[in-house]
Enzyme design. Structure first.
Site, PDB file in Angstrom:
ATOM      1  N   GLU A 155       0.813  -1.226   0.000  1.00  0.00           N
ATOM      2  CA  GLU A 155       0.000   0.000   0.000  1.00  0.00           C
ATOM      3  C   GLU A 155       0.845   1.273   0.000  1.00  0.00           C
ATOM      4  OE1 GLU A 155      -3.291   0.447  -0.294  1.00  0.00           O
ATOM      5  OE2 GLU A 155      -3.486  -1.712  -0.596  1.00  0.00           O
TER       6      GLU A 155
ATOM      7  N   HIS B  38       3.701   1.812  -1.632  1.00  0.00           N
ATOM      8  CA  HIS B  38       4.018   2.131  -3.033  1.00  0.00           C
ATOM      9  C   HIS B  38       2.774   2.650  -3.760  1.00  0.00           C
ATOM     10  CE1 HIS B  38       7.025  -1.248  -2.299  1.00  0.00           C
ATOM     11  NE2 HIS B  38       7.805  -0.281  -2.701  1.00  0.00           N
TER      12      HIS B  38
ATOM     13  N   GLU C 270       8.443   8.710   2.593  1.00  0.00           N
ATOM     14  CA  GLU C 270       9.239   9.234   3.712  1.00  0.00           C
ATOM     15  C   GLU C 270       9.743   8.129   4.625  1.00  0.00           C
ATOM     16  OE1 GLU C 270       7.114  12.231   5.838  1.00  0.00           O
ATOM     17  OE2 GLU C 270       7.618  13.769   4.353  1.00  0.00           O
TER      18      GLU C 270
ATOM     19  N   ASP D 198      11.731   5.835   3.862  1.00  0.00           N
ATOM     20  CA  ASP D 198      13.179   5.849   3.594  1.00  0.00           C
ATOM     21  C   ASP D 198      13.613   7.312   3.590  1.00  0.00           C
ATOM     22  OD1 ASP D 198      13.748   2.939   2.968  1.00  0.00           O
ATOM     23  OD2 ASP D 198      12.083   3.338   1.615  1.00  0.00           O
TER      24      ASP D 198
END
Ligand code: PAF
Length: 283
Positions: free
Chosen positions: A37, A39, A150, A152
Site C-alpha cells: 500500500e 508504493h 518518507e 526511507d
C-alpha cells in the site's frame, strides 16, 4: 485492464516522446517491486499531479551490500502489475540488469553529507547504488515529477540533494509513510518476519512515537534516546543499529530540539532489518 510493460530504454523513450507530443506532463515512481500500500499511495499521489505515470521496477544490485539480501529480495512482477493497472498507471518500466548496467558500465554517483551516518554508516555503498540508479531512471524517463516515501527518509534527502547538485529538471515529492493498522511501517521486507516477529515488530513504531512525544515535551535528548534503544531491545529486537535525532532539513545530528527534527531508527528482528522514522516538533 492490462498494463503496458517495457524493458528497454529505447521503448521507454519512444513512449514518453509520444506523450510529450500530446503536451502531457510525466511522473515517475521508482520501485524495486514487491508492491504494498505504501508504493500504491505514491502512484495515487502521482496520478493526481501528472497526466502520465510511469512505475519503474528494478531490483538494483548496486544498492545491496549483502548477496543473500539481494537473492532473497521478493520478486513479484505479475502481481505488482495487477496492483498497478487499476490505479491508472500508464507504463511499467521493468528493465533487466544488463539494460541498466551494460558491460563496461563504470560510473558511480556519490552524494556526500546526507548519505553519511544512519543507514549510510551500516550499509556501505548503499546510497551510491541508490543515487546511481535513481539518476539513470530520471534521465531515462525524463519525468517532470518523482515520488518517494518518507519511510526511507535518508534516501529521500539523498535524492533531493543529487537533483539539486546535478540540476536534474525534476521535482522530487516526498509522501507520508503508510502504516499497517497496528502501526508497523509498510515495507517489502515485512514478508520475511515470522509470526512471533510480526507480533513484536509494531512495538518499535510505538516506541518511536513515544520517544518523539517525550522529546517534544522537553525531555533531555541523550537520555531519552538511550532509554528508547533499551525499550526496543526489551520489546524483543535483537540489535538496534541506531536511534538518532537529526535536523529534518539536511539531517545534521542535533543534541537539542531547537528546530523541526526527525527521529530515525534501524533495528534487527532476527534476520530482518526494519527502518522507520517520525517527525519531532519542538515545543
Ligand atoms: O526505495 C526503493 O525501492 C529503492 O531504493 C529505489 C528508490 C527504487 C532505487 O532502487
Amino acid at each position: 485492464m492490462s498494463l503496458p510493460i517495457v524493458r528497454t530504454v529505447a521503448e521507454l523513450r519512444k513512449t514518453v516522446a509520444g506523450w510529450r507530443r500530446d503536451g502531457a506532463n510525466v511522473a515517475v515512481v521508482p520501485t524495486m517491486g514487491a508492491l504494498h500500500e505504501g508504493h500504491l499511495s505514491l502512484v495515487q499521489a502521482a496520478r493526481k499531479d501528472a497526466d502520465r505515470v510511469i512505475v519503474t521496477l528494478f531490483v538494483n544490485p548496486k544498492q545491496f551490500n549483502n548477496a543473500s539480501d539481494l537473492s532473497g529480495y521478493p520478486r513479484t512482477e505479475e502481481s505488482d502489475a495487477a496492483k498497478l493497472a487499476p490505479l491508472g498507471t500508464d507504463l511499467l518500466y521493468a528493465p533487466g540488469v544488463d539494460e541498466i548496467y551494460p558491460e563496461g558500465f563504470s560510473t558511480n554517483i556519490s552524494v556526500d553529507g546526507v548519505s553519511q551516518g544512519l543507514c549510510g554508516a551500516h550499509r556501505p555503498g548503499h546510497f551510491d547504488g541508490v543515487a546511481t540508479v535513481v539518476t539513470k531512471l530520471f534521465l531515462q524517463t525524463g519525468a517532470d515529477l518523482a515520488y518517494f516515501g518518507e519511510k526511507d527518509f535518508q534516501q529521500l534527502q539523498v535524492v533531493k540533494q543529487l537533483v539539486r547538485d546535478l540540476d536534474i529538471p525534476i521535482e522530487v515529492v516526498g509522501c507520508p509513510t503508510v502504516r499497517e493498522e497496528d502501526g508497523l511501517a509498510m515495507s517489502s521486507r515485512n514478508v520475511h518476519l515470522s509470526e512471533p516477529q510480526r507480533r513484536s515488530a509494531p512495538s518499535k513504531s510505538e516506541i518511536l512515537f513515544d520517544v518523539a512525544r517525550r522529546l517534544s515535551r522537553g525531555a533531555p535528548v541523550d537520555e531519552t534516546l538511550a532509554s528508547g534503544k533499551q525499550a526496543i531491545l526489551d520489546a524483543g529486537f535483537d540489535e538496534v543499529e541506531y536511534l538518532e535525532l537529526r535536523a529534518d532539513e539536511g539531517l545534521l545530528p542535533i543534541d537539542r530540539l531547537d528546530r523541526p527534527a526527525r527521529l530515525l531508527s534501524a533495528a534487527w528482528l532476527g534476520e530482518t532489518r526494519l527502518i522507520d522514522n517520525v517527525k519531532v516538533e519542538p515545543r
